[in-house]
Design an enzyme around this catalytic site. Sequence first.
Site, PDB file in Angstrom:
ATOM      1  CB  SER A 148      -0.938  -0.025   1.222  1.00 47.86           C
ATOM      2  OG  SER A 148      -1.950   0.952   1.081  1.00 47.86           O
ATOM      3  CG  ASN A 149      -0.442   4.650  -1.225  1.00 51.78           C
ATOM      4  OD1 ASN A 149      -1.105   5.417  -0.556  1.00 51.78           O
ATOM      5  ND2 ASN A 149      -0.956   4.006  -2.282  1.00 51.78           N
ATOM      6  N   PRO A 150       1.188   5.589   1.974  1.00 51.98           N
ATOM      7  CG  PRO A 150       3.074   6.813   2.563  1.00 51.98           C
ATOM      8  CD  PRO A 150       2.430   6.149   1.403  1.00 51.98           C
TER       9      PRO A 150
END
Length: 219
Positions: free
Chosen positions: A27-29
């Site tokens: 995923s990503n932030p």
Amino acid sequence: MSKTSSIRCLITAGPTREFLDPVRFLSNPSTGKMGFALAQSALDQGWTVDLVTGPVCLTEPDGVILYPVVSAEEMYHQVDALFDVCDVFIMCAAVSDFRPLEYIPEKVKKEQAERSIQLAKTIDILKVMSQRKDKQCIVGFAAETNNLSENAKHKLQSKACDWIIANQIGEPGAGFASDTNSVTLFHKSGTETTLEPDTKANIAAALIQTIAKELSYES
Ligand code: CTP
């Protein structure tokens, strides 16, 4: 009543999660703050808002129609189902560009795990929807760490958008998880407008007003 009050706006927000097994994902932030702020501003404009969101810890604004999803593929199917009836499509989600090629349905024990993961590209939702554009005003985002202008202009063309909203990732006070943002708007006509750094709520209001103005010229 504003001239654009019968507008239906489809907004995506947040990250997507691409699971390797039931307990691990790529995923990503992204926290979804920008997309949710856009949803609030679109409601304030009197628009109907469909909000397709990846996993976030935010409460949706009162009045949005919410569609929670997890993966890029789920987000694609939900957007695909809503796209034809929208007038404005804002692709603000930070979609994972890659997913594990293989999903393993049982938790992989670390002693048995491979040390490398084979990846497949996820579908480019914005690009696919742009190819289906009818009446829609299409707005994409660009998250860049360098060559912001060049990369944003390339995305404007390659993803056939009306607008690309570019933000510099990695700058203090902008990008993922921040309450503030600093963006430049690239329009298909070639104009380029940099907004003063501001809260995501104020940036969202300015973006929605800019889009509303363009729609009112066209109608
Ligand atoms: N986007 C999308 N589907 C993807 C990846 C991105 O719809 N699988 C959308 C994003 O929501 C955004 C735009 O495309 O509106 C640009 O996303 P960005 O992450 O900046 O760029 P990428 O197209 O992923 O390219 P790169 O990561 O190489 O910069």
